[in-house]
Design a protein around this motif. Structure first.
Motif, mmCIF file in Angstrom:
data_model
loop_
_atom_site.group_PDB
_atom_site.id
_atom_site.type_symbol
_atom_site.label_atom_id
_atom_site.label_comp_id
_atom_site.label_asym_id
_atom_site.label_seq_id
_atom_site.Cartn_x
_atom_site.Cartn_y
_atom_site.Cartn_z
ATOM 1 N N MET A 196 0.738 -1.263 0.111
ATOM 2 C CA MET A 196 0.025 0.039 -0.005
ATOM 3 C C MET A 196 1.008 1.139 -0.047
ATOM 4 S SD MET A 196 -2.895 -1.468 2.632
ATOM 5 C CE MET A 196 -3.752 0.020 2.832
ATOM 6 N N ILE A 197 1.816 1.120 0.818
ATOM 7 C CA ILE A 197 2.917 2.329 0.843
ATOM 8 C C ILE A 197 3.482 2.690 -0.616
ATOM 9 C CG2 ILE A 197 5.025 3.226 1.793
ATOM 10 C CD1 ILE A 197 4.551 1.539 4.317
ATOM 11 N N MET A 198 3.952 1.624 -1.315
ATOM 12 C CA MET A 198 4.413 1.756 -2.538
ATOM 13 C C MET A 198 3.694 2.050 -3.574
ATOM 14 S SD MET A 198 6.904 -1.722 -2.561
ATOM 15 C CE MET A 198 7.781 -1.478 -4.136
ATOM 16 N N THR A 199 2.420 1.591 -3.536
ATOM 17 C CA THR A 199 1.425 1.763 -4.704
ATOM 18 C C THR A 199 0.725 3.425 -4.581
ATOM 19 O OG1 THR A 199 -0.350 0.557 -3.598
ATOM 20 C CG2 THR A 199 0.613 -0.268 -5.246
ATOM 21 N N SER A 200 0.531 3.510 -3.218
ATOM 22 C CA SER A 200 0.046 5.038 -3.288
ATOM 23 C C SER A 200 0.855 6.072 -3.240
ATOM 24 C CB SER A 200 -0.580 5.204 -1.643
ATOM 25 O OG SER A 200 0.321 4.740 -0.694
ATOM 26 N N ALA A 201 2.207 5.940 -3.264
ATOM 27 C CA ALA A 201 3.313 6.803 -3.254
ATOM 28 C C ALA A 201 3.228 6.918 -5.107
ATOM 29 C CB ALA A 201 4.436 6.538 -2.638
ATOM 30 N N ALA A 202 3.255 6.139 -5.568
ATOM 31 C CA ALA A 202 3.670 5.859 -7.163
ATOM 32 C C ALA A 202 2.378 6.512 -7.754
ATOM 33 C CB ALA A 202 3.638 4.579 -7.796
ATOM 34 N N ALA A 203 1.045 6.283 -7.367
ATOM 35 C CA ALA A 203 -0.122 6.823 -7.959
ATOM 36 C C ALA A 203 -0.222 8.482 -7.579
ATOM 37 C CB ALA A 203 -1.312 6.079 -7.361
ATOM 38 N N LEU A 204 0.345 8.739 -6.470
ATOM 39 C CA LEU A 204 0.021 10.350 -6.109
ATOM 40 C C LEU A 204 1.413 10.932 -6.782
ATOM 41 C CD1 LEU A 204 -1.063 12.320 -4.067
ATOM 42 C CD2 LEU A 204 0.720 11.841 -2.610
ATOM 43 N N LEU A 205 2.530 10.311 -7.044
ATOM 44 C CA LEU A 205 3.470 11.093 -7.784
ATOM 45 C C LEU A 205 2.796 11.182 -9.085
ATOM 46 C CD1 LEU A 205 6.657 9.355 -6.299
ATOM 47 C CD2 LEU A 205 5.940 11.812 -6.211
ATOM 48 N N ALA A 206 2.178 10.207 -9.770
ATOM 49 C CA ALA A 206 1.765 10.228 -11.066
ATOM 50 C C ALA A 206 0.727 11.495 -11.434
ATOM 51 C CB ALA A 206 1.072 9.018 -11.603
ATOM 52 N N ARG A 207 0.324 11.923 -10.385
ATOM 53 C CA ARG A 207 -0.735 13.227 -10.313
ATOM 54 C C ARG A 207 -0.157 14.341 -10.470
ATOM 55 N NH1 ARG A 207 -6.694 11.699 -8.463
ATOM 56 N NH2 ARG A 207 -6.918 9.484 -9.065
ATOM 57 N N ILE A 208 1.040 14.372 -10.310
ATOM 58 C CA ILE A 208 1.747 15.698 -10.225
ATOM 59 C C ILE A 208 1.591 16.376 -11.713
ATOM 60 C CG2 ILE A 208 4.014 16.811 -10.229
ATOM 61 C CD1 ILE A 208 4.703 14.950 -8.058
ATOM 62 N N GLY A 209 1.246 17.706 -11.556
ATOM 63 C CA GLY A 209 1.014 18.449 -13.002
ATOM 64 C C GLY A 209 -0.315 18.224 -13.617
ATOM 65 N N THR A 210 -1.313 17.530 -13.026
ATOM 66 C CA THR A 210 -2.637 17.355 -13.249
ATOM 67 C C THR A 210 -3.265 18.241 -12.526
ATOM 68 O OG1 THR A 210 -3.315 15.746 -11.667
ATOM 69 C CG2 THR A 210 -2.160 14.966 -13.575
ATOM 70 N N PRO A 211 -4.809 18.598 -12.950
ATOM 71 C CA PRO A 211 -5.605 19.519 -12.249
ATOM 72 C C PRO A 211 -6.099 19.222 -10.826
ATOM 73 C CG PRO A 211 -6.403 19.071 -14.458
ATOM 74 C CD PRO A 211 -5.395 17.912 -14.088
ATOM 75 N N THR A 212 -5.692 17.768 -10.403
ATOM 76 C CA THR A 212 -5.967 17.372 -8.813
ATOM 77 C C THR A 212 -5.475 18.420 -7.627
ATOM 78 O OG1 THR A 212 -5.783 15.061 -9.595
ATOM 79 C CG2 THR A 212 -5.558 15.573 -7.138
ATOM 80 N N HIS A 213 -6.596 18.761 -7.129
ATOM 81 C CA HIS A 213 -6.375 19.818 -5.996
ATOM 82 C C HIS A 213 -6.642 19.036 -4.673
ATOM 83 C CE1 HIS A 213 -6.542 23.277 -3.280
ATOM 84 N NE2 HIS A 213 -7.662 22.969 -2.931
ATOM 85 N N ILE A 214 -5.660 19.222 -3.601
ATOM 86 C CA ILE A 214 -5.706 18.382 -2.593
ATOM 87 C C ILE A 214 -5.663 19.421 -1.618
ATOM 88 C CG2 ILE A 214 -4.221 16.999 -0.670
ATOM 89 C CD1 ILE A 214 -3.176 15.368 -3.079
ATOM 90 N N ASP A 215 -7.019 19.640 -0.529
ATOM 91 C CA ASP A 215 -6.888 20.483 0.433
ATOM 92 C C ASP A 215 -6.293 20.010 1.720
ATOM 93 O OD1 ASP A 215 -7.620 22.080 2.637
ATOM 94 O OD2 ASP A 215 -9.932 21.939 2.387
ATOM 95 N N TRP A 216 -4.929 20.321 1.738
ATOM 96 C CA TRP A 216 -4.113 19.808 2.464
ATOM 97 C C TRP A 216 -4.420 19.969 4.205
ATOM 98 C CZ3 TRP A 216 -0.496 16.195 1.271
ATOM 99 C CH2 TRP A 216 -0.167 16.101 -0.069
ATOM 100 N N PRO A 217 -4.987 21.100 4.657
ATOM 101 C CA PRO A 217 -5.220 21.174 6.101
ATOM 102 C C PRO A 217 -6.183 19.966 6.389
ATOM 103 C CG PRO A 217 -5.087 23.314 5.150
ATOM 104 C CD PRO A 217 -5.028 22.259 3.956
ATOM 105 N N ALA A 218 -7.375 19.875 5.514
ATOM 106 C CA ALA A 218 -8.398 18.798 5.686
ATOM 107 C C ALA A 218 -7.868 17.498 5.707
ATOM 108 C CB ALA A 218 -9.732 19.136 5.100
ATOM 109 N N VAL A 219 -6.949 17.298 4.760
ATOM 110 C CA VAL A 219 -6.716 15.691 4.589
ATOM 111 C C VAL A 219 -5.830 15.538 5.592
ATOM 112 C CG1 VAL A 219 -5.235 14.528 2.808
ATOM 113 C CG2 VAL A 219 -7.032 15.996 1.937
ATOM 114 N N LEU A 220 -4.956 16.278 6.070
ATOM 115 C CA LEU A 220 -3.814 16.028 7.131
ATOM 116 C C LEU A 220 -4.606 15.668 8.370
ATOM 117 C CD1 LEU A 220 -0.538 18.332 6.257
ATOM 118 C CD2 LEU A 220 -1.125 15.882 5.870
ATOM 119 N N ILE A 221 -5.704 16.752 8.564
ATOM 120 C CA ILE A 221 -6.366 16.132 9.831
ATOM 121 C C ILE A 221 -7.257 14.899 9.835
ATOM 122 C CG2 ILE A 221 -8.272 17.055 11.335
ATOM 123 C CD1 ILE A 221 -7.710 19.941 10.566
ATOM 124 N N PHE A 222 -7.629 14.749 8.684
ATOM 125 C CA PHE A 222 -8.518 13.208 8.625
ATOM 126 C C PHE A 222 -7.427 12.387 8.748
ATOM 127 C CE2 PHE A 222 -10.124 10.176 5.208
ATOM 128 C CZ PHE A 222 -10.861 9.480 6.168
#
Length: 264
Positions: A196-222
């Motif tokens: 899970m660590i390896m695949t989630s990291a790879a999938a997240l890196l693949a979204r760099i440069g895409t329109p994906t927006h991450i609300d970091w404060p809310a996500v980090l609290i969750f």
């Protein structure tokens, strides 16, 4: 802020599932991010990768301490899976949001059925151990023989699901680590966290440069809630019946799946 705190509380429960079962909890992150925090589905699948990865990083400590993480096997499985995770992460952004959530609802119901079946098998094994006779010198059952084809197919499917839906893929990785690599259940649960660590990291890196927006404060609290639950979930798994935990999770998945389909 109330919604964020509520999501953090739910996150504790998700972390408990990840830590206790080594699988499944991440699949609940997306519905929480969409329906509780109000994120767009594409953003939620990206944010879920952060939650899944951070929770797995913390949850892996307990099984690793007890020798239930097979690092070599997990690294091989994860290395195969990351290609699919990166590819599917990009493809997910091309799917309309309503269609994405409909597919996700169907996935929830399928996984619920798989987990329910696993719960029945685990309960049968537990009952057999408690009531069955123990004969000295009785030959043990042969361990499953590793299958390279099963390994490649399972790892690829795990990566594709991780990247496309933002889930950890542990619900698939655990049984396939048992079948394809012949790992015991507890070792498979611990090793799936590495995957899970390896695949989630790879999938997240693949979204760099895409329109994906991450609300970091809310996500980090969750994520803090899921991490806290993950720290407790490992010790819980040593005391609770795996069949009971799995059955409860299957019931929860079915309910969320029906809700997701109804609102989509």
């Amino acid at each position: 802020m109330n919604a964020v705190l509520f999501a953090a509380v739910i996150g504790v429960g998700i972390g408990l599932v990840v830590g206790a079962l080594g699988a499944g909890g991440g699949i609940l992150s997306v519905p929480v991010l969409v329906y509780v925090l109000g994120m767009a589905p594409h953003d939620a699948t990206g944010a879920s990768l952060v939650v899944v990865g951070l929770t797995a990083v913390v949850a892996i400590r307990h099984p690793a301490k007890h020798g239930n993480v097979r690092w070599k096997e997990g690294a091989i499985f994860g290395a195969i899976a990351i290609a699919g995770a990166a590819l599917a992460s990009r493809l997910s952004l091309l799917v309309p949001e309503r269609a994405l959530m409909l597919c996700f609802g169907v996935l929830l119901l399928v996984v619920a059925a798989v987990m329910a079946r696993r719960a029945r098998l685990l309960r049968a094994e537990e009952n057999a151990k408690e009531t069955g006779p123990t004969l000295a010198g009785q030959p043990s059952e042969p361990e499953p023989q590793p299958s390279r084809l099963a390994l490649v197919l399972a790892a690829s499917a795990t990566g594709l699901l991780t990247g496309f839906f933002g889930v950890g893929g542990g619900f698939l990785a655990v049984p396939m680590l048992v079948i394809a690599l012949g790992l015991p259940m507890r070792a498979a649960s611990g090793t799936s966290l590495l995957v899970m660590i390896m695949t989630s990291a790879a999938a997240l890196l693949a979204r760099i440069g895409t329109p994906t927006h991450i609300d970091w404060p809310a996500v980090l609290i969750f994520a803090a809630g899921t991490v806290l639950g993950g720290m407790v979930g490992g010790p819980v798994s040593a005391k609770a019946r795996p069949s009971s935990l799995t059955a409860l999770f299957a019931f929860l998945l079915a309910g969320v799946g029906v809700l997701t389909l109804a609102t989509s």
